[in-house]
Design a protein around this motif. Structure first.
Motif, PDB file in Angstrom:
ATOM      1  N   GLY A   1       0.815  -1.212   0.000  1.00 28.38           N
ATOM      2  CA  GLY A   1       0.000   0.000   0.000  1.00 28.38           C
ATOM      3  C   GLY A   1       0.847   1.259   0.000  1.00 28.38           C
ATOM      4  N   ILE A   2       1.911   1.268   0.780  1.00 27.94           N
ATOM      5  CA  ILE A   2       2.816   2.417   0.816  1.00 27.94           C
ATOM      6  C   ILE A   2       3.473   2.616  -0.541  1.00 27.94           C
ATOM      7  N   LYS A   3       3.897   1.528  -1.168  1.00 30.04           N
ATOM      8  CA  LYS A   3       4.534   1.594  -2.487  1.00 30.04           C
ATOM      9  C   LYS A   3       3.578   2.175  -3.520  1.00 30.04           C
ATOM     10  N   LYS A   4       2.332   1.690  -3.535  1.00 31.01           N
ATOM     11  CA  LYS A   4       1.347   2.182  -4.490  1.00 31.01           C
ATOM     12  C   LYS A   4       1.023   3.660  -4.241  1.00 31.01           C
ATOM     13  N   ASN A   5       0.971   4.045  -2.990  1.00 28.30           N
ATOM     14  CA  ASN A   5       0.691   5.442  -2.654  1.00 28.30           C
ATOM     15  C   ASN A   5       1.814   6.350  -3.150  1.00 28.30           C
ATOM     16  N   LYS A   6       3.055   5.929  -2.982  1.00 31.09           N
ATOM     17  CA  LYS A   6       4.184   6.722  -3.475  1.00 31.09           C
ATOM     18  C   LYS A   6       4.173   6.809  -4.995  1.00 31.09           C
ATOM     19  N   GLU A   7       3.859   5.686  -5.673  1.00 29.25           N
ATOM     20  CA  GLU A   7       3.791   5.696  -7.131  1.00 29.25           C
ATOM     21  C   GLU A   7       2.702   6.653  -7.616  1.00 29.25           C
ATOM     22  N   ARG A   8       1.562   6.657  -6.943  1.00 25.56           N
ATOM     23  CA  ARG A   8       0.468   7.536  -7.332  1.00 25.56           C
ATOM     24  C   ARG A   8       0.855   8.999  -7.136  1.00 25.56           C
ATOM     25  N   LYS A   9       1.554   9.306  -6.034  1.00 22.99           N
ATOM     26  CA  LYS A   9       2.000  10.687  -5.797  1.00 22.99           C
ATOM     27  C   LYS A   9       3.013  11.118  -6.847  1.00 22.99           C
ATOM     28  N   ASN A  10       3.932  10.216  -7.229  1.00 22.02           N
ATOM     29  CA  ASN A  10       4.929  10.541  -8.247  1.00 22.02           C
ATOM     30  C   ASN A  10       4.257  10.789  -9.590  1.00 22.02           C
ATOM     31  N   ASN A  11       3.243  10.013  -9.940  1.00 19.86           N
ATOM     32  CA  ASN A  11       2.541  10.218 -11.207  1.00 19.86           C
ATOM     33  C   ASN A  11       1.787  11.533 -11.212  1.00 19.86           C
ATOM     34  N   LYS A  12       1.225  11.954 -10.078  1.00 19.35           N
ATOM     35  CA  LYS A  12       0.538  13.243 -10.007  1.00 19.35           C
ATOM     36  C   LYS A  12       1.535  14.384 -10.150  1.00 19.35           C
ATOM     37  N   ASP A  13       2.740  14.240  -9.570  1.00 16.60           N
ATOM     38  CA  ASP A  13       3.760  15.283  -9.667  1.00 16.60           C
ATOM     39  C   ASP A  13       4.241  15.426 -11.098  1.00 16.60           C
ATOM     40  N   ILE A  14       4.364  14.339 -11.819  1.00 19.02           N
ATOM     41  CA  ILE A  14       4.829  14.371 -13.210  1.00 19.02           C
ATOM     42  C   ILE A  14       3.786  15.045 -14.102  1.00 19.02           C
ATOM     43  N   GLU A  15       2.507  14.754 -13.869  1.00 21.33           N
ATOM     44  CA  GLU A  15       1.439  15.314 -14.707  1.00 21.33           C
ATOM     45  C   GLU A  15       1.257  16.801 -14.488  1.00 21.33           C
ATOM     46  N   MET A  16       1.581  17.335 -13.331  1.00 21.88           N
ATOM     47  CA  MET A  16       1.373  18.760 -13.033  1.00 21.88           C
ATOM     48  C   MET A  16       2.411  19.558 -13.687  1.00 21.88           C
TER      49      MET A  16
END
Length: 72
Positions: free
Chosen positions: A57-72
Motif C-alpha cells: 500500500g505504501i509503495k502504491k501510494n508513493k507511485e500515485r503521488k509521483n505520477n501526479k507530480d509528473i502530470e502537473m
C-alpha cells in the motif's frame, strides 16, 4: 430480466451452499483432552501477510503521488 433473476438466484444458492455446508461437515480442530493450550496459533504467517500488505500500500501510494507530480 429473467436471465438477471436466474443469475441472482444461482448466486444466492451457491452462497448458501458454500457458507452453510462447510460449517456442517468440516471441523478445524478437535477438543483437546485435558490440554488447556489446544488453541490454534493466530500469528505466524498472518503478521507477514499484514506487513506485506502495508508495504504494498505504501509503495502504491508513493507511485500515485509521483505520477501526479509528473502530470502537473
Amino acid at each position: 430480466m429473467k436471465k438477471y433473476r436466474k443469475t441472482i438466484a444461482m448466486v444466492g444458492v451457491l452462497f448458501m451452499l458454500f457458507t452453510i455446508l462447510p460449517n456442517l461437515t468440516v471441523k478445524a480442530q478437535g477438543v483437546g483432552e485435558g490440554d488447556p493450550d489446544s488453541d490454534v496459533p493466530f500469528d505466524g504467517g498472518l503478521s507477514l501477510l499484514v506487513a506485506a500488505g502495508i508495504g504494498y500500500g505504501i509503495k502504491k501510494n508513493k507511485e500515485r503521488k509521483n505520477n501526479k507530480d509528473i502530470e502537473m
